[in-house]
Design a protein around this motif. Structure first.
Motif, mmCIF file in Angstrom:
data_model
loop_
_atom_site.group_PDB
_atom_site.id
_atom_site.type_symbol
_atom_site.label_atom_id
_atom_site.label_comp_id
_atom_site.label_asym_id
_atom_site.label_seq_id
_atom_site.Cartn_x
_atom_site.Cartn_y
_atom_site.Cartn_z
ATOM 1 N N GLN A 101 -5.784 8.523 0.466
ATOM 2 C CA GLN A 101 -6.012 7.181 0.065
ATOM 3 C C GLN A 101 -7.308 6.401 1.560
ATOM 4 O O GLN A 101 -7.264 6.821 2.480
ATOM 5 N N ALA A 123 -0.142 2.357 8.463
ATOM 6 C CA ALA A 123 1.411 1.273 8.036
ATOM 7 C C ALA A 123 1.978 0.532 8.410
ATOM 8 O O ALA A 123 1.887 0.568 10.127
ATOM 9 N N VAL A 124 1.303 -0.830 8.631
ATOM 10 C CA VAL A 124 1.697 -2.122 9.459
ATOM 11 C C VAL A 124 3.095 -2.587 10.279
ATOM 12 O O VAL A 124 4.232 -1.309 9.079
ATOM 13 N N GLY A 125 3.300 -2.152 11.298
ATOM 14 C CA GLY A 125 4.567 -1.879 11.884
ATOM 15 C C GLY A 125 5.127 -0.378 12.888
ATOM 16 O O GLY A 125 5.396 -0.535 13.435
ATOM 17 N N ARG A 128 11.200 2.354 3.769
ATOM 18 C CA ARG A 128 9.815 1.677 4.453
ATOM 19 C C ARG A 128 8.534 0.626 3.702
ATOM 20 O O ARG A 128 8.415 1.946 2.996
ATOM 21 N N HIS A 163 -1.051 11.317 2.535
ATOM 22 C CA HIS A 163 0.565 12.050 1.929
ATOM 23 C C HIS A 163 0.340 13.785 1.602
ATOM 24 O O HIS A 163 -0.501 13.842 0.831
ATOM 25 N N THR A 168 7.798 -6.720 10.658
ATOM 26 C CA THR A 168 6.623 -6.815 11.956
ATOM 27 C C THR A 168 5.824 -7.078 11.010
ATOM 28 O O THR A 168 5.047 -6.965 9.961
ATOM 29 N N ALA A 216 -0.715 0.902 -4.816
ATOM 30 C CA ALA A 216 -0.341 1.979 -3.781
ATOM 31 C C ALA A 216 0.671 2.985 -3.843
ATOM 32 O O ALA A 216 0.887 3.223 -5.316
ATOM 33 N N ARG A 217 0.653 4.502 -3.430
ATOM 34 C CA ARG A 217 1.168 5.084 -2.924
ATOM 35 C C ARG A 217 2.874 5.613 -2.433
ATOM 36 O O ARG A 217 3.101 4.717 -1.309
ATOM 37 N N ARG A 223 0.301 -0.664 -0.246
ATOM 38 C CA ARG A 223 0.107 -0.297 0.189
ATOM 39 C C ARG A 223 0.938 1.559 0.008
ATOM 40 O O ARG A 223 0.484 1.996 -1.014
ATOM 41 N N VAL A 224 1.815 1.005 0.937
ATOM 42 C CA VAL A 224 2.622 2.563 1.182
ATOM 43 C C VAL A 224 3.968 1.501 1.612
ATOM 44 O O VAL A 224 4.281 1.504 1.510
ATOM 45 N N HIS A 256 5.046 -0.979 3.503
ATOM 46 C CA HIS A 256 4.002 -1.290 4.411
ATOM 47 C C HIS A 256 2.609 -1.893 3.032
ATOM 48 O O HIS A 256 2.663 -0.816 1.953
ATOM 49 N N GLY A 257 2.430 -3.188 3.463
ATOM 50 C CA GLY A 257 1.338 -3.781 3.214
ATOM 51 C C GLY A 257 0.158 -4.181 3.944
ATOM 52 O O GLY A 257 -0.043 -3.660 5.284
ATOM 53 N N THR A 258 -0.549 -4.832 3.353
ATOM 54 C CA THR A 258 -2.131 -5.300 4.047
ATOM 55 C C THR A 258 -1.622 -6.579 5.644
ATOM 56 O O THR A 258 -2.212 -6.029 5.689
ATOM 57 N N LYS A 259 -0.865 -6.699 4.764
ATOM 58 C CA LYS A 259 -0.070 -7.782 6.230
ATOM 59 C C LYS A 259 1.349 -7.780 6.523
ATOM 60 O O LYS A 259 1.748 -8.057 7.667
ATOM 61 N N GLY A 260 2.041 -6.926 6.569
ATOM 62 C CA GLY A 260 3.300 -6.470 7.151
ATOM 63 C C GLY A 260 4.192 -5.565 6.777
ATOM 64 O O GLY A 260 3.447 -4.594 5.457
ATOM 65 N N GLY A 261 4.921 -5.066 7.393
ATOM 66 C CA GLY A 261 6.108 -3.718 7.077
ATOM 67 C C GLY A 261 7.016 -4.204 6.996
ATOM 68 O O GLY A 261 7.752 -5.079 8.150
ATOM 69 N N ASP A 297 -0.793 1.149 13.076
ATOM 70 C CA ASP A 297 -1.874 0.535 12.176
ATOM 71 C C ASP A 297 -2.490 0.113 12.943
ATOM 72 O O ASP A 297 -2.998 -1.225 11.652
ATOM 73 N N PHE A 334 -7.243 2.896 2.280
ATOM 74 C CA PHE A 334 -7.091 1.911 1.567
ATOM 75 C C PHE A 334 -7.816 0.609 2.305
ATOM 76 O O PHE A 334 -7.529 -0.540 1.254
ATOM 77 N N PHE A 394 1.334 -7.855 10.665
ATOM 78 C CA PHE A 394 0.358 -7.439 11.343
ATOM 79 C C PHE A 394 -0.132 -8.152 12.550
ATOM 80 O O PHE A 394 -0.221 -9.316 12.633
#
Lengths: 377, 377, 377, 377
Positions: B220, B252-254, A262, B233, A283, A242-243, A158-159, A264-269, B167, B222, A285
């Protein structure tokens, strides 16, 4: 297995990145430096070559002459490293490619789009390899990050936050390193955006595998009289939704070489910073943050493949750079035998260089257009 | 010196920020909580009041009734704390101001510009104090940072980087805290931008003393189905030429509560992160980076004034919040005696709240306008 | 639920730890400070009491008089907090216990073994509670660490490393805080070992649940003319075979209040440092290190029970201290109703104080005996 | 300037430290590896040599034969690197020294005092150089720390805290690296104390310039059945009155290669950790802590002399090791021309090796004597 023979254009006494390339080429024992046009100044070229144990007859003062002479030798160089300022990439690159010699070239690809196109055309015509040294891609944990994203550990991205902050150009400076970087005739239209912004952009692209489609940029030249940008603010939109944000600065007092990524996705960062490159946090989530170490518990195959020593024994910038030279060697050995590069190797080339040029151009265009969202070529 | 009498609207059982306000009000011994309309649910209001030792006859279920009743008592409250969701700020704020009672209110000022204006008008008409709890301004090192910027330790400010990453809303969630924040009817048109983006924006403004003139934003949402932004942003242009970037995210996961501010000027740079608020780095250009600690060597008067215990004994979020309550008490004691607030005290009010509302509105407008640079009202 | 009534001995204007106790008592709203013998100087006692809103008739100058008077009042104090220098613990502690009033007392227990025994005897005779404020046991992550060790997350404990480094006594100093700490008549025979060594020792014992059987110590007084130790090196042997090292110093330049505990077992290891108490690392053997946060993912029940606000919102020294006051309140409420303290509460008392005294005595004996292994009483 | 010719004993396929020595020798371009007795297994010796481009006639299987043959060649090696397990140092060291060839040898000096004496005698008799690779002395910030102590930045040293924690031997393990380290016949009587304790001890001595006079030790073998120590607790007394603690462990779960040194003097303190070796904190008493970076602002001449690339571009373990090889080359070049080693160069030799052996012996003797203070030989 014989060592490959390396030539070098640029990198004479007083240079910075040339010395880095030479150490990088030595670390894994794949290359011998045997020829060079280390300076356009004849005396400096000779003295520099002597320092490095290059034979007198292979200490050139002219890259064109060197390309011809080395191509004609039975023991001619396998590849040349071009480590000159940006505006001096295209000339030697084209010359060596035309002479049938592989090229390893520092980034960004060139000072102008025209020069970039010349290199691209020459590479295409010659069929020889063109290898771009975006060295930060050589860090083991960057390889691991890329693998983690690719296999879905972070979910859908995502970010992306990437930044590259320095402060060494915070005041009007002079000196071999600074002068050409703030001179548009030598650096190209981009200053900070070309010098380090391209690294940041490349790193974000390399790790995420995402293609940036559009950007909105705000470039500044804070130091009075400076003709190129020294601080760069960019918002990014990637294919797939993604942005990102990208900050590059050479006037951010308190920063030495603070490249940080950095994702960051839906499941981890993940979070990685170049100045202490042997650790990365990850990490999942809802779970505690983990500190991943280079080669340590939980390492991925991609990371350990380019790791030389056990975790806790820090590898650094030069080792990351060395990986590019070892992979360049592997590429050359394989293509010379008609084989594909083995899995897990990553060699950046023309397309990555062109993408960097498009990034620079889009940043400048967007900023001049008051931040309008601008496609990347 | 008698303790001031505090009332509270909102903050019943199960609430988060109400409990924070109560601890903050207790820490320095300046306030007694004596009345409350803690919930619109009568049973919960009563039970919550009983938990807190509030007398039965001052446990209200209706804020309007409470305002009238308290205004009528000889021992009525000196101020009311409003700790309800955003859309429920204006009603009680106007009611208490009209009743002649000072108001302490959580941020952002309101859910809509109209509500914000109502509060502003009521404050103006009443002449009573309206105190906005942007609590991060209460951290000692933030006070010190502000003082350092003001006295020129950083030189002329060039670049401001501020970010606030969480997050906890990375997935569709439910629960008392989450529900209203993602419901535009209760949070206002801004989601993340209002909830935490305003904190980041306020912190940057507070420390630098710079007024943001224009911004370009990309917002956004998401999480599928989400009706308000969850990632923000922003590029900023300040009066005088400084530029900034602001990132706020709740996906922002984490990240737990990662508010961070960096300010870079011609002479120096600072870096502070809320999750370990007792340290801040400071670099004078060309000198080694320093680690400044809350109350430690090199502390400024502004920082030590709001410090309770020696360096190395960490103060946290609640102490920073408590400083706002102590300064609110100081303000009320002084204005009630016709005196000015002593030097070094900082109380945010209506104007800061309106500035936050303008920030939210400009972000939304810019983002809808595809990132066009948008003035801040 | 009525607030408990607290009295205080010591802690007048200019004192440090008295103010800490007062904030700690306020934070959770369980206590009201209503009486005090805040100074032996009558004027200071009176002025200090007035500052704190203590009624004139409960502003005493003599602790013995206070004990009698408060015991005689229907609204007399539920407990007294003793916050005087070490040599002034026993007198008031015995007086209040004899008067039937619970005692909350700062550490170490006393300046001499004889004084310690007097307190122990008085506590036994009175049946009243004696609560020792080893405040670092109140940190949520310390509670969690204790629970993790107890439930076997670390396996069998092998190595304990604990250190407590400060530098504020690195030079000859004077001032209210320093003077009594370096005067054996007031601090007791131990200087640094009693003032902070006992904290380190207590913390290691509290978290591991291990009893130290023997120690070998090397104590130094580095500052010329100093009559008590200011740097303490200790090796420890615990029942069951674990070993440890303890370093306490008040002359370690570069340290403010650097208490740190590391515990390593057959299956895992933890690392916690007081100056940033909201994080603790935990490593399961062969897995990546985890960063555990106060109240964050993976928190244990023991940690979250004493946590007030969400992860990422730092709690600090005062909140940890406040937990001791809330648990003291819980203890008093329960014992007054003949009930046991609820599970998960931890109140340190006489036995912990005596253990600290034995630690001090053993360190001094071992050091005088040239480091001979010395049993802990 | 010709490259020096290097031979190697040990370091065949599957070895760890041999590969490190080879990279270290390559980095600065001072050495060519041209001969080796890489394994006592003939096939492995041959294959390993071929991998490294060593000519077949210089791929030996016997170090004695190699010493003779190389001494007889006109282009014989300038020095040999001995990278075998501890008990295999003395044999080759004596053989090469007797053959008139300089020796570079891994630490500790030997497995037994007798072997150490044999090496010392052979070195004395031969007049050739014996260079001990305590590689951590090669880090630029360690050089800087040494210079800072020497020039009085820290004042008079009082307290030295050094620790070296690993966890890779926390369980019974097997493998080429582990096996010999836990076998007293190969490692010597010391396990952890010899393998990494000597590094810690050497580092503390190198930086402070202080000679340890006495120590009190408590050694443990935690892993069931282990015949050598795996955890080491030591208290130290230095000439001049400074005191220290040393902890070395190979069972401290959660540590990879955590070597850390802290030195505290009357005027300042430093703190350096090997896993992020490009930063060191330095505090002048009463001033804010500074973060010194390798080559950054405030760098000393001693540190920058051994720095290859700018600050912010991390150098690591291999670069530190490479500095030892470059200084070994400088030493050999200078002594071969009858000159002294230039100022600022540091080459450890026999005396440092013997000091390490005395440290091991004293630790074992003290621990067996129940911690009695024991002189260091």
């Amino acid at each position: 297995m014989r060592r490959l023979r390396l030539g070098m254009v640029g990198g004479g006494q007083g240079a910075f990145i040339g010395g880095v390339h030479r150490i990088a080429a030595r670390i894994d024992g794949q290359w011998d430096l045997v020829a060079g046009a280390l300076s356009s100044d004849a005396d400096r070229a000779r003295a520099s070559a002597a320092d490095l144990g290059i034979a007198e007859d292979r200490a050139y003062t002219d890259f064109a002459e060197m390309a011809q002479a080395e191509a004609a030798r039975a023991d001619g160089i396998d590849a040349v490293a071009i480590v000159t300022p940006n505006h001096m990439h295209a000339g030697p690159a084209v010359a060596f490619l035309k002479a049938g010699i592989h090229v390893i070239c520092d980034k960004p690809l060139a000072a102008t789009p025209e020069q970039a196109d010349q290199i691209a055309q020459a590479q295409k015509d010659s069929g020889k390899q063109f290898i771009l040294t975006h060295n930060y891609t050589g860090y083991p944990l960057i390889r691991q990050a890329r693998e983690m994203v690719a296999r879905g550990d972070l979910g859908e991205i995502r970010v992306v936050q990437v930044e590259y902050a320095q402060d060494w150009l915070a005041e009007e400076t002079s000196g071999k390193q600074a002068d050409w970087r703030v001179d548009p005739a030598r650096s190209g239209a981009g200053g900070c955006v070309g010098d380090i912004g391209t690294h940041a952009f490349n790193l974000a692209s390399f790790v995420t595998g995402l293609r940036a489609q559009q950007l909105a940029a705000d470039l500044q030249a804070f130091v009075p009289g400076r003709q190129v940008d020294d601080n760069v603010h960019v918002m990014l939109r990637f294919a797939g939704g993604a942005r990102g944000m990208l900050w590059a600065s050479q006037v951010a007092v308190g920063n030495e070489n603070a490249l940080r990524l950095r994702v960051h996705g839906t499941k981890g960062g993940i979070d990685w910073a170049q100045e202490n490159p042997n650790v990365m946090t990850f990490t999942r989530f809802g779970e505690p943050k983990q500190i991943l170490t280079r080669g340590g518990a939980g390492s991925s195959a991609a990371g350990t493949r380019v790791t030389r020593i056990p975790p806790g024994h820090p590898e650094g910038y030069l080792e990351g750079f060395a990986t590019l030279y070892s992979e360049a060697a592997a590429l050359i050995r394989h293509v010379d035998q008609g084989q594909a590069l083995p899995e897990g190797h990553h060699v950046l080339g023309i397309e990555d260089g062109l993408q960097g040029m498009r990034f620079i151009a889009a940043c400048i265009a967007s900023s001049r257009g008051d931040g309008v969202w601008t496609p990347l070529g």
